[in-house]
Design a protein around this motif. Structure first.
Motif, short mmCIF file in Angstrom:
data_model
loop_
_atom_site.label_atom_id
_atom_site.label_comp_id
_atom_site.label_asym_id
_atom_site.label_seq_id
_atom_site.Cartn_x
_atom_site.Cartn_y
_atom_site.Cartn_z
N THR A 376 -24.13 -1.76 49.09
CA THR A 376 -25.35 -1.07 49.47
C THR A 376 -26.31 -1.04 48.29
O THR A 376 -25.96 -0.59 47.20
N ARG A 377 -27.52 -1.52 48.49
CA ARG A 377 -28.52 -1.54 47.43
C ARG A 377 -28.96 -0.12 47.07
O ARG A 377 -28.91 0.78 47.92
N GLN A 379 -31.90 1.09 46.72
CA GLN A 379 -33.00 1.52 47.59
C GLN A 379 -32.47 1.95 48.96
O GLN A 379 -32.96 2.92 49.56
N ALA A 380 -31.46 1.22 49.46
CA ALA A 380 -30.86 1.59 50.74
C ALA A 380 -30.14 2.93 50.63
O ALA A 380 -30.14 3.73 51.56
N LEU A 381 -29.53 3.18 49.47
CA LEU A 381 -28.85 4.46 49.25
C LEU A 381 -29.85 5.61 49.28
O LEU A 381 -29.56 6.68 49.84
N LEU A 382 -31.04 5.41 48.72
CA LEU A 382 -32.07 6.45 48.75
C LEU A 382 -32.58 6.67 50.17
O LEU A 382 -32.84 7.80 50.56
N PHE A 383 -32.73 5.57 50.93
CA PHE A 383 -33.12 5.71 52.34
C PHE A 383 -32.05 6.49 53.10
O PHE A 383 -32.36 7.37 53.91
N LEU A 384 -30.79 6.15 52.84
CA LEU A 384 -29.67 6.85 53.48
C LEU A 384 -29.70 8.32 53.13
O LEU A 384 -29.50 9.19 54.00
N CYS A 385 -29.97 8.62 51.85
CA CYS A 385 -30.06 10.00 51.40
C CYS A 385 -31.17 10.74 52.12
O CYS A 385 -30.99 11.88 52.58
#
Length: 498
Positions: A376-377, A379-385
């Protein structure tokens, strides 16, 4: 110029900062949800079982101090959430979205430039909530200055509650869309995946080997056409490129399956199969209880509320709601309802993550990011958050939808005589007004948000039922589900594995 290895160092730094940001933001959201049972406990603890105030709570000043303390707690936590959503998370996202060959000052400047847009949205929401009066001015003949003065007086008397409530309700509205999209689907797919399990690794390896041999034979046939020096036609060249790409994916899939076959976690997972089945059955029972409670609550509002203009708000319950009754029974013993609220919140987070894991992160019809183990990138982790934060924020209203009487009044009731001379338990009357929780004030300050939430609950129920049918029709998932995709590069196997 960037130094050798600088890109890898920046990626590791971005992963660490993104992880810390996600943990802190979710912790604040969970703490805000955890304040709900405390709020309910305090308003319930003020009264005796017969509906009279306890000695220490008889003074209006004492009750006001307790209510203000809880209110200031909500102010603090909701303000931090606004800071995370509109400043902290966007800044971190845009900061690490910039190219590695830029200087730190350039990265900070560009990130701040994009983050200003989010800050402007936050300010606009606060201003709308602060200066749109909930009640009309006392006189229609007032001058313009008197009307402006009235707005500021309303803002001062409410201590900024409408402004913060409007902003949080706007975020909760986005959270409702995430709940409908991800949580509703996750509530069906998570238990059924646990019950059905995964396909056999050995069978998948054998099947993958057969596919590789078949593709290699097709490639050899196409290459045989140009052995005498004749060039391939454009159609054959496209077919050859497609087959070579498919072969690369199958070979990578084979490597992942071999690793999974040797992995001890796969063997442990097989040994825990009975436990997974029981957990899946438990999750599907919990999901059905939620859906039934939500359906009864919405039906109660449809039958007994004043309609759209009131936000479908009802005081108390007219239909027996299993989850509402359970929470009311557990509420007098403080830790029990607290534990149940925690279980509900954690359940929503788990099912939401299951939905996001299976669907990925989408913006309408555009797939932005995939959520995959160890890949998981940042940026994707921040979106997920961000998505999980908004879902947890919406959980407070979901709990109200599931148990409206519990969230509004806790266990407060009064034993009063009716016109027939018998005694009945009632929630409120003209002489004995129950104390409303501070959470309820935040959730229902603006009636139109409540109306949207009401219709959103019906959509949530519909999406869950559709997801349940789809999940039942699907077969077992692969043991390496999501690890190998056709649009991955050959380097992606190791790019995010540390």
């Amino acid at each position: 110029m960037s130094l050798p290895g600088n890109g890898s160092q920046n990626r590791q730094e971005s992963e660490a900062v993104s992880t810390i940001t996600a943990i802190c933001a979710l912790a604040i959201a969970l703490i805000t949800t955890a304040l709900l049972p405390v709020d309910i406990f305090l308003v319930s603890f003020m009264k005796n079982p017969n509906g009279t105030y306890k000695v220490w709570a008889e003074s209006n000043e004492t009750r006001g101090q307790i209510e203000d303390t809880v209110l200031y707690g909500y102010y603090t936590l909701y303000s931090i959430i606004l800071f995370c959503v509109f400043l902290w998370i966007p800044f971190v996202y845009f900061y690490y979205e910039e190219k590695d060959d830029q200087t730190k000052c350039s990265q900070v400047g560009n990130a701040l430039k994009y983050t200003v847009g989010f800050v402007i949205v936050c300010v606009v929401l606060l201003l709308i909530g602060a200066f749109v009066p909930l009640d009309p001015p006392p006189s229609t003949n007032s001058t313009q200055w008197e009307k402006v003065q009235y707005l500021f007086e309303e803002l001062g008397s409410s201590h900024g509650l409408p402004a913060l409530s409007f902003s949080i309700s706007s975020l909760t509205l986005i959270g409702m869309l995430a709940v409908i999209t991800y949580t509703a689907y996750g509530m069906s797919v998570l238990p059924l995946n646990l019950i059905k399990g995964t396909r056999s690794v050995a069978y998948e390896l054998l099947e993958n080997t057969d596919e590789i041999e078949d593709v290699e034979q097709q490639i050899e046939k196409l290459k045989a056409k140009c052995k005498d020096g004749r060039p391939l036609s454009s159609r054959d060249r496209r077919s050859l490129q497609t087959l070579e790409g498919k072969l690369q994916v199958l070979q990578r899939r084979g490597r992942h399956l071999e690793i999974a076959e040797r992995n001890c976690c796969t063997k442990v997972g097989s040994a825990l199969r009975p436990f997974k089945i029981m957990l899946g059955v438990f999750f599907i029972i919990v999901a059905l209880v939620f859906i039934v409670s939500l359906f009864i609550s919405n039906l109660d509002k449809a039958l007994h509320s004043a309609g759209i203009s009131s936000g479908f708000i009802i005081f108390g319950t007219n239909l027996t709601n299993p989850l509402n009754e359970l929470l009311l029974v557990l509420q007098p013993v403080f830790p029990l309802d607290y534990i149940l609220i925690t279980v509900i919140t954690v359940y929503f987070v788990l099912t939401s993550m299951a939905g996001i894991r299976n669907m990925g992160i989408w913006f309408f019809w555009i797939r932005l990011y995939k959520i995959r183990p160890k890949k998981t990138r940042p940026q994707a982790l921040l979106f997920l958050c961000m998505i999980l934060l908004l879902i947890v924020l919406h959980t407070s209203y979901v709990i109200y939808s599931l148990a409206p009487q519990y969230v509004m009044y806790g266990s407060q009731k009064h034993l009063l005589p009716d016109h027939k001379g018998s005694w009945n338990w009632v929630i409120e009357d003209d002489n004995y007004q129950c104390v409303v929780t501070r959470s309820y004030l935040f959730l229902h300050k603006f009636w139109f948000f409540s109306t949207i939430y009401y219709f959103g609950n019906w959509v949530f129920i519909g999406v869950f039922l559709v997801g349940l049918v789809v999940s039942c029709c699907r077969g077992k998932k692969s043991v390496i589900e999501g690890e190998v995709e056709a649009d991955d590069s050959d380097m992606s196997d190791d790019e995010y594995v540390h």
